[in-house]
Motif scaffolding. Structure first.
Motif, mmCIF file in Angstrom:
data_model
loop_
_atom_site.group_PDB
_atom_site.id
_atom_site.type_symbol
_atom_site.label_atom_id
_atom_site.label_comp_id
_atom_site.label_asym_id
_atom_site.label_seq_id
_atom_site.Cartn_x
_atom_site.Cartn_y
_atom_site.Cartn_z
ATOM 1 N N GLY A 260 -50.690 2.334 -55.385
ATOM 2 C CA GLY A 260 -50.680 0.893 -55.100
ATOM 3 C C GLY A 260 -51.542 0.567 -53.905
ATOM 4 N N TRP A 261 -51.448 1.412 -52.885
ATOM 5 C CA TRP A 261 -52.218 1.191 -51.657
ATOM 6 C C TRP A 261 -53.726 1.302 -51.949
ATOM 7 C CZ3 TRP A 261 -55.228 5.043 -49.236
ATOM 8 C CH2 TRP A 261 -55.801 4.632 -48.029
ATOM 9 N N ALA A 264 -54.776 -1.775 -53.878
ATOM 10 C CA ALA A 264 -54.851 -2.966 -53.030
ATOM 11 C C ALA A 264 -56.103 -2.929 -52.172
ATOM 12 C CB ALA A 264 -53.613 -3.058 -52.150
#
Lengths: 277, 363
Positions: A260-261, A264
């Motif tokens: 997810g990081w 993003a």
């Protein structure tokens, strides 16, 4: 008359979002909290203790938990080989199809998505005779399971890499590099790989997560991995089995957070790009 | 690698010619390229002189980009030869052809800074780190991007990205510069600025340049010669003045600039249009009915002549273009005239024809 904010379509309100998130979070939390509670029980005498947690890391119990450590090492090795298959077989194939054989993209996508539609048990039925051949060539070492895992992770790895491939103009970047004197090897290593880093990382993490959670294929092909070890351990020490399951869950959760990081970070970079051009 | 005598000098004005042009020739002979039965290039032959700036101009699908990509080695041709400075490079891979290319879409490597992007080609040629940095900085300075060495592509505007791409293409001192519609993604003002800079730098370096565009104004403004392409071949190649004033085919006449298509009669080296006789630029036209193309600037508003009614008038900066419906109620003529004349729609005006018919074809 205008309102300060306009909601589009049937987007839920902030309160509705929180309620939905709370209910879903609660449903997910129940089994995890129950597992944690279970690992803290003293047994039939009642009360709570950290003994099961501390005992797992006590060197004196090393031989007792040997099967779990063996399973963990096997699973990590399998994850490594599977990631290797994704990086050294799937990734170059996808790049090649994207650059040189775009008409094969649909075919490759179809092939890569198939494993998600085949239940693991059905896959094993087909793999069993194949593995008798594999065993003759490579031996029956546990790492050979990675061939099967390489197939099971295909849908996830393909999707993540493809979304990254689609987001960059691979053809123009390759042609620009070629016109500047780069060999195909240089194009791959110096231009494409750095720009596909996000997809490669995500595909690798998902592959690791899938391999660490895999039970059916290993069990039915009589190989030992983390999940089969947990099952074995649960017959002699159910507390430790649940602790290991919790730790495996936490590890996978951490991997997904990392994906997810990475995603993003990629998105914010693209947004910045749109704003400045 | 060729062209070693060129050196970048920042902010040299056009015409300074600090370095004598050292370009190479480009020869395309009978190039044919087919995509799934569709001929993109049809025995295309083109000869570009050393240091020349040639624009390939044509409508979508005419084969101009395919021709450029074939020169770069990005397309494999079916037949024909491509020679650079007399050397046959037809079978050479792209990375061995020593050409600089700027693409239509932004092609900077997103993971590298502007400086590192420019250094890329030098790195592929194994140039030392210090020299790489120095040459990349000079190239960025040449395109007016001093101080942008450490910026990433997402921190640059579209125009700046294309400038970096130009610096990157030129820093290796390639034999030929290939520009594939490099300005089409930019807004109008930046496009004009950058095309003038491209021409300035090209003149300064004397590098042989091929420039693909579908914008005729762009091609006529910057090129030494313009090749108008249609259906995979060159319809006409010549100076911008030749193409505009002496088109050889009806297609070129209609593609380059605006024109009034009128019926006329050719006789004895002249053509009679709307009752007026005009000289023929093409001497070989047979006598008889013809279709005539007249430029709007070859028609003027006068106090007497052919009567008509203004149907619309557009202000175009330094001039005005007015459409007039003649009193025969069928012919509409575009007239280009100074902005001080501002005829309103519905106004009665008179026209007369001056100059010559740029194109005459038998009917």
């Amino acid at each position: 008359m205008t309102t300060p904010t306009t909601r589009i379509g049937i987007a839920p309100s902030k309160l509705a979002r929180r309620v939905i998130l709370g209910i879903v979070g609660f449903l997910f939390a129940i089994p995890i909290l129950a597992m944690i509670e279970f690992t803290l029980r003293k047994g039939l005498v009642g009360g709570y203790t950290f003994d099961h947690w501390t005992g797992l890391f006590d060197p004196a119990n090393a031989s007792k938990y040997d099967v779990v450590y063996t399973g963990l090492v096997n699973s990590l090795m399998l994850a490594l080989v599977t990631v290797g298959i994704v990086l050294f077989v799937l990734l170059p194939t996808m790049v090649l199809v994207q650059l040189k054989f775009p008409s094969l993209r649909r075919v490759l996508e179809f092939i890569c998505i198939i494993p998600i539609t085949v239940p693991a048990i059905v896959l094993v039925v087909g793999l069993a005779p194949v593995y008798s051949v594999v065993a003759r060539i490579f031996g029956s070492s546990v790492w050979t399971l990675a061939f099967a895992y390489g197939i099971t992770v295909l849908p996830y790895a393909y999707r993540t890499i493809q979304s990254n491939l689609g987001a960059i103009d691979t053809n123009t970047l390759s042609e620009a590099a070629r016109s500047l004197g780069a060999s195909w090897m240089s194009v791959f290593w110096r231009v494409l790989i750095p720009n596909l880093r996000r997809g490669i990382m995500a595909a690798s993490f998902i592959s690791v997560a899938v391999v660490l959670g895999e039970f059916t294929i290993a069990s039915l092909l009589s190989r030992q991995n983390l999940q089969t070890a947990i099952l074995l351990m649960s017959q002699s020490d159910p507390y430790v089995a649940v602790i290991i399951a919790l730790l495996a869950l936490a590890f996978v959760f951490l991997l997904l957070l990392l994906i997810g990081w990475a995603g993003a970070a990629g998105n914010s970079r693209r947004t910045q790009n749109r704003e400045t051009t | 690698m060729g062209g070693g005598s060129r050196q970048f000098t920042a902010h040299t004005e056009p015409g300074d010619n600090v370095n004598s042009p050292q370009g190479v020739s480009v020869e395309l002979t009978d190039i044919t390229k087919t995509y799934g039965g569709q001929r993109a290039l049809n025995a295309l032959t083109l000869s570009v002189e050393p240091g020349e700036f040639v624009a390939l101009l044509g409508p979508s699908g005419c084969g101009k980009t395919t021709a450029l990509r074939s020169i770069a080695g990005l397309e494999t041709i079916d037949s024909g030869t491509i020679a650079i400075n007399g050397e046959d490079v037809t079978d050479q891979p792209t990375n061995k052809r020593d050409m600089g290319m700027v693409f239509q879409s932004y092609s900077l490597f997103p993971h590298l800074t502007a400086g590192k992007n420019v250094e890329f080609g030098l790195r592929m040629r194994k140039v030392g780190v210090d020299e790489r940095k120095e040459r990349a900085a000079k190239a960025l300075s040449m395109v007016g991007l001093d101080g942008h060495f450490d910026r990433y592509s997402h921190e640059l505007s579209g125009g700046q990205q294309q400038r970096v791409a130009l610096a990157r293409a030129l820093v290796t001192e390639p034999r030929v510069l290939l520009l594939d519609e490099p300005l089409s993604a930019l807004d109008a003002k930046v496009r004009v600025q950058l095309r003038e800079e491209i021409r300035r730098i090209q003149t300064q370096l004397g590098i042989t340049t091929l420039f693909v565009t579908h914008d005729q104004e762009e091609a006529l403004a910057v090129a030494d010669r313009v090749a108008v392409m249609q259906a995979g071949n060159i319809e006409q190649i010549g100076t911008p003045e030749d193409l505009y004033g002496r088109p050889q085919t009806p297609f070129v006449a209609e593609f380059i600039g605006l024109g009034n298509r009128l019926a006329g009669v050719a006789a004895a080296g002249e053509v009679e249009v709307l009752g007026q006789k005009l000289p023929l630029l093409q001497p070989n036209v047979a006598d008889g009915p013809v279709r005539v193309l007249l430029r709007p600037e070859d028609v003027e508003l006068t106090s007497s002549g052919m009567p008509g009614t203004v149907i619309s008038s557009s202000f175009l900066g330094s001039f005005r273009r007015t459409n007039v419906l003649l009193d025969d109620d069928t012919t509409i003529i575009a007239v280009q005239h100074p902005v001080r004349d501002n005829p309103r729609p519905g106004t009665k005006v008179f026209l007369s024809l001056i100059g010559a018919a740029v194109s005459v074809t038998p009917m």
